[in-house]
Design an enzyme around this catalytic site. Structure first.
Site, PDB file in Angstrom:
ATOM      1  N   VAL A  17       1.487  -1.143  -0.147  1.00 27.16           N
ATOM      2  CA  VAL A  17      -0.172   0.076  -0.010  1.00 27.16           C
ATOM      3  C   VAL A  17       0.905   1.173  -0.119  1.00 27.16           C
ATOM      4  CG1 VAL A  17      -1.426   1.797   1.127  1.00 27.16           C
ATOM      5  CG2 VAL A  17      -2.043  -1.138   1.150  1.00 27.16           C
ATOM      6  N   ASP A  35       9.616   3.495   6.633  1.00 26.07           N
ATOM      7  CA  ASP A  35       9.738   1.807   7.201  1.00 26.07           C
ATOM      8  C   ASP A  35      11.214   1.229   7.993  1.00 26.07           C
ATOM      9  OD1 ASP A  35       8.775  -1.351   6.869  1.00 26.07           O
ATOM     10  OD2 ASP A  35       8.092  -0.311   5.011  1.00 26.07           O
ATOM     11  N   ARG A  40      14.044  -3.876   3.729  1.00 25.78           N
ATOM     12  CA  ARG A  40      12.821  -2.936   2.804  1.00 25.78           C
ATOM     13  C   ARG A  40      13.379  -1.960   2.156  1.00 25.78           C
ATOM     14  NH1 ARG A  40       9.751  -3.675  -1.164  1.00 25.78           N
ATOM     15  NH2 ARG A  40       7.567  -2.259  -1.321  1.00 25.78           N
ATOM     16  N   THR A  86      -2.910  -4.268   9.666  1.00 23.44           N
ATOM     17  CA  THR A  86      -3.333  -4.252  10.394  1.00 23.44           C
ATOM     18  C   THR A  86      -3.797  -6.124  10.311  1.00 23.44           C
ATOM     19  OG1 THR A  86      -5.068  -3.520   9.232  1.00 23.44           O
ATOM     20  CG2 THR A  86      -4.529  -2.431  10.826  1.00 23.44           C
ATOM     21  N   THR A 121      -6.708  -0.467   7.380  1.00 17.19           N
ATOM     22  CA  THR A 121      -7.875  -0.853   7.557  1.00 17.19           C
ATOM     23  C   THR A 121      -8.068  -1.474   8.820  1.00 17.19           C
ATOM     24  OG1 THR A 121      -7.915  -1.919   5.781  1.00 17.19           O
ATOM     25  CG2 THR A 121      -9.607  -3.299   7.135  1.00 17.19           C
ATOM     26  N   CYS A 261      -6.749  -9.093   3.824  1.00 21.98           N
ATOM     27  CA  CYS A 261      -7.591  -8.107   3.573  1.00 21.98           C
ATOM     28  C   CYS A 261      -9.431  -9.046   4.055  1.00 21.98           C
ATOM     29  CB  CYS A 261      -8.248  -7.035   2.747  1.00 21.98           C
ATOM     30  SG  CYS A 261      -7.413  -5.711   1.892  1.00 21.98           S
ATOM     31  N   ARG A 336       0.665 -13.009   2.245  1.00 21.65           N
ATOM     32  CA  ARG A 336       0.131 -12.214   3.455  1.00 21.65           C
ATOM     33  C   ARG A 336      -1.063 -13.636   3.773  1.00 21.65           C
ATOM     34  NH1 ARG A 336      -0.225  -6.605   2.799  1.00 21.65           N
ATOM     35  NH2 ARG A 336      -1.082  -7.044   0.361  1.00 21.65           N
TER      36      ARG A 336
END
Length: 416
Positions: A17, A35, A40, A86, A121, A261, A336
């Site tokens: 994102v 980050d 990364r 999240t 989220t 999600c 994920r």
């Protein structure tokens, strides 16, 4: 009040994102991409993106973007956009630890008139009930007097090259009407599909969490229908094709439900519903029933494979199983919440030998996250059963005969 056109923006979290967001804003604004994952940051500084959500050209065009793991580098920013994960914990409860930590980091840099926008989220109310108190405590500033907040839920669809950040309509909101307008105008600078400004942060939070809850429940319905049709010896795909000839039939398909999600958001919504005293007679029960069914699909798939193996007199214990596909969806490297992990565990519990093959997977990431090392290539003639779990283009291009060549002589076509 802030002029959003001159905002210096900090993006907190540079994953699927955050990086696309930082890249787009970095074309016109000074942007600091932050980050805590040093590897990364080093990857991005080398001009690489393992998520494949941005192109090298897009990153080069972001001439005003810098990457850092040093929180001191965000202190001059005036807008902070939080895009951290999240997840849920082992008990299926919301795990807001990354969000709390990000809020602490932002709180240390917060100044008068700054704006903090959350994209992660959450359940309705989380921004103002969880994040704002942390910002106030760490910064010593007063919410809606000294600093302000907004919420603009992410709608990134990993691996989707058609529906990308700028071409997906953006929901926006702010903690005051004036801030809502500023947040909306800020996103309008990069979102070509336009924005939808809501009247409150809670509405924007609720809109996001029900988007994926709705999909989860619909997929659960199709998964249950697929189980019923299988018992009736009816081909599910043929049924869905026939039903799909009606203009308003929703084109969902059965399968494993993972990702960042859909497999998570329903738990956020039901958690909040129960917290405020809603008796789980209708909505939470429907939502959680769908979630339980989708979570159980791995066991169902394994039971079907074992049944087919038994019919072919194939010994399950010590059987060699090839699983083709490890990511949570097709044509992307995103691991994920991949339910293939649970599928592997189910077979290992039966003392099967598992080879996982996925050309999209970063093997180092797979080992770190799941202690699973995918193979370089399947071995011809080795396998007692083969499962195609993810519809990567590379797998679609294989013929039935090419797949059967990977199996032992007694292997017949198996479906999941």
């Amino acid at each position: 009040m802030m002029d959003e056109t001159n905002a210096k923006i900090a993006i907190i979290g540079l994953g699927y994102v955050g990086l696309p967001l930082a890249t787009e804003f970095g074309k016109t604004h000074t942007v600091v991409g932050f980050d805590i994952n040093q590897s990364r940051i080093q990857e991005l500084k080398k001009g690489e993106d393992s998520t494949l959500e941005t192109t090298s050209l897009e990153r080069k065009e972001a001439v005003n973007l810098i990457y850092t793991e040093n929180p001191e580098d965000i202190k001059d920013c005036t807008v902070f956009i939080v895009t951290v994960p999240t997840p849920i914990d082992e008990y299926k409860n919301p795990n807001l630890a990354p969000l709390r930590k990000a809020s602490e980091t932002v709180g240390k840099a917060l100044k008068k008139d700054d704006i903090v926008i959350y994209e992660s989220t959450v359940y309705p109310g989380a921004t103002e009930e969880v994040c704002v108190p942390i910002l106030e405590e760490i910064s010593g500033l007063k919410f809606n007097q000294d600093f302000y907040c907004g919420y603009s839920p992410e709608r990134i669809n990993p691996g989707d090259k058609m529906h990308r950040l700028v071409s997906i309509k953006k929901i926006t909101s702010g903690s005051t009407p004036e801030i809502a307008t500023i947040v909306d105008e800020l996103y309008q600078e990069i979102i070509t599909a336009g924005t939808h400004k809501t009247s409150s942060i809670k509405i924007a939070e609720a809109a996001k969490v029900i988007e994926n809850t709705q999909r989860d429940v619909n997929i659960a319905l199709i998964n249950e229908l697929a189980i019923i049709f299988n018992m009736l010896n009816i081909d599910t795909e043929s049924v869905l094709e026939a039903a799909g000839t009606k203009w308003n039939f929703l084109p969902f398909r059965p399968g494993l439900v993972g990702g960042h999600c859909i497999g998570v958001d329903p738990y956020y919504l039901t958690h909040k519903a129960i917290e405020v005293g809603y008796k789980p007679e209708i909505i939470p029960e429907i939502i959680l029933a769908g979630r339980r069914l989708n979570d159980s699909m791995c066991q169902y798939v394994v039971s079907q494979v074992v049944t087919l193996m038994a019919k072919k007199h194939i010994r399950v214990v010590d059987a060699n199983i090839l699983i083709m596909g490890f990511t949570f969806k097709e044509n992307c490297p995103d691991l994920r919440n991949s339910q293939v992990v649970d599928l592997i565990q189910e077979f290992e519990d039966l003392n099967c030998n598992i080879d996982v093959f996925d050309p999209w997977v970063d093997k180092k990431e797979s080992q770190i996250k799941y202690n699973i090392l995918p193979i370089d290539n399947p071995i011809s003639g080795k396998y007692d059963a083969i499962l195609l779990t993810v519809a990567h283009d590379e797998f679609k291009q294989l013929s039935v005969e090419q797949i059967k060549e990977l199996g032992k002589s007694q292997l017949s076509k198996l479906k999941n």
